[in-house]
Scaffold this motif. Sequence first.
Motif, PDB file in Angstrom:
ATOM      1  N   PRO A  86      -8.109 -49.098  24.612  1.00  0.00           N
ATOM      2  CA  PRO A  86      -6.669 -49.362  24.526  1.00  0.00           C
ATOM      3  C   PRO A  86      -5.815 -48.105  24.675  1.00  0.00           C
ATOM      4  N   TYR A  87      -6.452 -46.949  24.913  1.00  0.00           N
ATOM      5  CA  TYR A  87      -5.691 -45.705  24.991  1.00  0.00           C
ATOM      6  C   TYR A  87      -6.395 -44.709  25.905  1.00  0.00           C
ATOM      7  N   ASP A  88      -5.635 -43.708  26.365  1.00  0.00           N
ATOM      8  CA  ASP A  88      -6.182 -42.596  27.133  1.00  0.00           C
ATOM      9  C   ASP A  88      -6.587 -41.468  26.206  1.00  0.00           C
ATOM     10  N   ALA A  89      -7.692 -40.799  26.521  1.00  0.00           N
ATOM     11  CA  ALA A  89      -8.036 -39.556  25.835  1.00  0.00           C
ATOM     12  C   ALA A  89      -6.948 -38.520  26.100  1.00  0.00           C
ATOM     13  N   THR A  90      -6.851 -37.534  25.241  1.00  0.00           N
ATOM     14  CA  THR A  90      -5.841 -36.494  25.444  1.00  0.00           C
ATOM     15  C   THR A  90      -6.018 -35.792  26.781  1.00  0.00           C
ATOM     16  N   ILE A  91      -7.258 -35.463  27.168  1.00  0.00           N
ATOM     17  CA  ILE A  91      -7.423 -34.778  28.453  1.00  0.00           C
ATOM     18  C   ILE A  91      -7.116 -35.715  29.620  1.00  0.00           C
ATOM     19  N   THR A  92      -7.371 -37.014  29.469  1.00  0.00           N
ATOM     20  CA  THR A  92      -6.982 -37.971  30.509  1.00  0.00           C
ATOM     21  C   THR A  92      -5.465 -37.963  30.679  1.00  0.00           C
ATOM     22  N   ARG A 149     -10.934 -33.109  21.809  1.00  0.00           N
ATOM     23  CA  ARG A 149     -12.009 -34.083  21.793  1.00  0.00           C
ATOM     24  C   ARG A 149     -11.488 -35.488  21.491  1.00  0.00           C
ATOM     25  N   TYR A 150     -10.174 -35.647  21.361  1.00  0.00           N
ATOM     26  CA  TYR A 150      -9.599 -36.966  21.079  1.00  0.00           C
ATOM     27  C   TYR A 150      -9.802 -37.868  22.298  1.00  0.00           C
ATOM     28  N   GLY A 151     -10.500 -38.976  22.075  1.00  0.00           N
ATOM     29  CA  GLY A 151     -10.798 -39.895  23.173  1.00  0.00           C
ATOM     30  C   GLY A 151     -12.139 -39.646  23.828  1.00  0.00           C
ATOM     31  N   LEU A 152     -12.909 -38.701  23.299  1.00  0.00           N
ATOM     32  CA  LEU A 152     -14.272 -38.470  23.768  1.00  0.00           C
ATOM     33  C   LEU A 152     -15.198 -39.276  22.859  1.00  0.00           C
ATOM     34  N   ILE A 153     -15.914 -40.244  23.425  1.00  0.00           N
ATOM     35  CA  ILE A 153     -16.827 -41.051  22.615  1.00  0.00           C
ATOM     36  C   ILE A 153     -17.907 -40.146  22.057  1.00  0.00           C
ATOM     37  N   ALA A 154     -18.022 -40.096  20.744  1.00  0.00           N
ATOM     38  CA  ALA A 154     -18.839 -39.090  20.081  1.00  0.00           C
ATOM     39  C   ALA A 154     -20.327 -39.342  20.231  1.00  0.00           C
ATOM     40  N   CYS A 155     -21.042 -38.272  20.540  1.00  0.00           N
ATOM     41  CA  CYS A 155     -22.498 -38.233  20.421  1.00  0.00           C
ATOM     42  C   CYS A 155     -22.813 -37.474  19.137  1.00  0.00           C
ATOM     43  N   ALA A 156     -22.547 -36.175  19.129  1.00  0.00           N
ATOM     44  CA  ALA A 156     -22.691 -35.348  17.928  1.00  0.00           C
ATOM     45  C   ALA A 156     -21.395 -34.569  17.762  1.00  0.00           C
ATOM     46  N   SER A 157     -20.602 -34.954  16.807  1.00  0.00           N
ATOM     47  CA  SER A 157     -19.217 -34.492  16.718  1.00  0.00           C
ATOM     48  C   SER A 157     -19.068 -32.986  16.554  1.00  0.00           C
ATOM     49  N   SER A 158     -20.005 -32.326  15.915  1.00  0.00           N
ATOM     50  CA  SER A 158     -19.878 -30.883  15.708  1.00  0.00           C
ATOM     51  C   SER A 158     -20.370 -30.078  16.900  1.00  0.00           C
ATOM     52  N   GLY A 193     -15.298 -30.262  29.226  1.00  0.00           N
ATOM     53  CA  GLY A 193     -15.004 -29.061  29.992  1.00  0.00           C
ATOM     54  C   GLY A 193     -14.901 -29.331  31.480  1.00  0.00           C
ATOM     55  N   PRO A 194     -14.434 -28.326  32.242  1.00  0.00           N
ATOM     56  CA  PRO A 194     -14.186 -28.481  33.677  1.00  0.00           C
ATOM     57  C   PRO A 194     -15.406 -28.178  34.539  1.00  0.00           C
ATOM     58  N   CYS A 195     -15.506 -28.882  35.658  1.00  0.00           N
ATOM     59  CA  CYS A 195     -16.578 -28.678  36.634  1.00  0.00           C
ATOM     60  C   CYS A 195     -15.956 -28.661  38.033  1.00  0.00           C
ATOM     61  N   ALA A 196     -16.480 -27.825  38.914  1.00  0.00           N
ATOM     62  CA  ALA A 196     -15.952 -27.750  40.277  1.00  0.00           C
ATOM     63  C   ALA A 196     -16.979 -27.051  41.161  1.00  0.00           C
ATOM     64  N   ARG A 197     -16.588 -26.824  42.432  1.00  0.00           N
ATOM     65  CA  ARG A 197     -17.494 -26.140  43.343  1.00  0.00           C
ATOM     66  C   ARG A 197     -17.221 -24.639  43.405  1.00  0.00           C
ATOM     67  N   THR A 198     -16.064 -24.193  42.929  1.00  0.00           N
ATOM     68  CA  THR A 198     -15.740 -22.770  42.924  1.00  0.00           C
ATOM     69  C   THR A 198     -15.231 -22.365  41.545  1.00  0.00           C
ATOM     70  N   LEU A 202      -3.867 -34.435  17.483  1.00  0.00           N
ATOM     71  CA  LEU A 202      -4.645 -35.660  17.290  1.00  0.00           C
ATOM     72  C   LEU A 202      -6.130 -35.375  17.033  1.00  0.00           C
ATOM     73  N   ASP A 203      -6.538 -34.125  17.250  1.00  0.00           N
ATOM     74  CA  ASP A 203      -7.936 -33.734  17.093  1.00  0.00           C
ATOM     75  C   ASP A 203      -8.039 -32.742  15.940  1.00  0.00           C
ATOM     76  N   SER A 204      -8.682 -33.131  14.868  1.00  0.00           N
ATOM     77  CA  SER A 204      -8.768 -32.267  13.679  1.00  0.00           C
ATOM     78  C   SER A 204      -9.615 -31.026  13.920  1.00  0.00           C
TER      79      SER A 204
END
Length: 510
Positions: free
Chosen positions: A110-116, A208-217, A222-227, A244-246
């Motif tokens: 129902p919402y966008d993650a902060t980075i989205t 990390r707000y809106g990132l479905i947690a695997c291991a929160s700590s 992060g960013p990925c690209a070709r250069t 929004l992210d403690s």
Amino acid sequence: MTEDLTRRTAAQLADAVATGEVSAVEVTQAHLDRIATVDAVGDGRPGVHAFLHVDAEGALAAAADVDSRRAAGEQLGPLAGVPLALKDVITTSDMPTTAGSRILEGWRPPYDATITRKMRAAGLVILGKTNMDEFAMGSSTENSAFGPTRNPWDLSRIPGGSGGGSSAALASFQAPLAIGTDTGGSIRQPASVTGTVGVKPTYGAVSRYGLIACASSLDQAGPCARTVLDTALLHGVIAGHDPLDSTSIDQPVPDVVAAARRGADGDLSGLRVGVVRELGGEGYQPGVEARFTEAVELLGKLGAEVVEVSCPNFKYALPAYYLILPSEVSSNLARFDAMRYGLREGDDGMRSAEEVMNLTRGAGFGAEAKRRIMLGTYALSSGYYDAYYGQAQKVRTLIARDFEAAFGQVDVLVSPTTPTTAFPIGEKVDDPLAMYKNDLCTIPSNMAGNASASFPCGLAEEDGLPVGLHVMAPVMSDDRLYRVGAAVEQALVSQWGGYLLDKAPAMGAS
């Protein structure tokens, strides 16, 4: 024109859109066409399978909005109109977010993650959601409930994990930018085995707000690209404090773009580089060792002072990580209980809530998710907490102290990113311990929370597959990664006469 557009860097595409050479819609359509060509190839031939969901309509609408705003004279961000592939563990209100699991198949947040939200505001065009190991648990993307992604360098091999979909989208020219997440190496390891750039920012430097947690700590987007420059530009968009992210760090973001531009001058004078003694030696593929040794020699030629550094507790990082991570997984995945959202099995009116929950979790989670839930539950159970989880947390403190001591001597640390190049699909899927060892070099940075990255440094002689240089920097010194990475990239581009991906075989280069 289509092929030309998909080969350009994100910086080049942004400039072309800004000057009116090409429209954002044309750039987006070119990449959508590329996805249609290589991601799901028929007639018995495998495709890359980088994407789980492609939002062609939404992407073209976002691109048209950029063109409209540009025509109206609005000042837009430096990456406006550039397409991006988004790992399917980041929430999006207009697309499904599955985390690579059947238990969330078809779920629309129902919402966008902060980075989205930040990327949309910056005018980036989200092409779709990329494949991944279920809930970011894996090193090969074979644990996806929707089938494996394939490495564009060799379609019989893995593209790394858990973010193999994002790295493969970059390496096959389906997108110039991507977002990954890194819990123990899930940005850097895929970057290494696909010849791309992947950065794990300082923990808390990107929301990390809106990132479905695997291991929160441990989790960090992060960013990925070709250069290196493209990665820095994307980093600049997504980083920053988020109320929004403690766990978000309320400090100014280092100027990573300026650092990347400075590094491209090829002068690392005054920089002290530490080679980590414990992250090398037995168990490393000869071709990986050879390229790493050459990369270290190159750093010296670029003016850096290179010394050996010992981090004795790094050798305990892998076992400690595989106690802490499952423990947090056990807690985080308890929310998928068939009662609130996602899959619901066996609800025929004749079964209890507990039976429905058991059926749903049995059907919805894959083997690796179940394995880690059980390990974590055991480690946290009465009588074992202090012996396992408590001891692992003490080791984590020792690892952080090793980093602190090392960074008192040097500016950055280096190692290979992975012990081997990309291995064949299926080779390690039934051997969890062998799979876990792929994160040997990357896990310490997640345990301590400092910044780290993988940069292409050549091809292994044995198989002609990419090798990555792993660079680690202190907390909130992410800019050092980009200075080193850009200097190495520029020197190698001059040496090779182009980027590493220019050497990729048919799927990557055609």
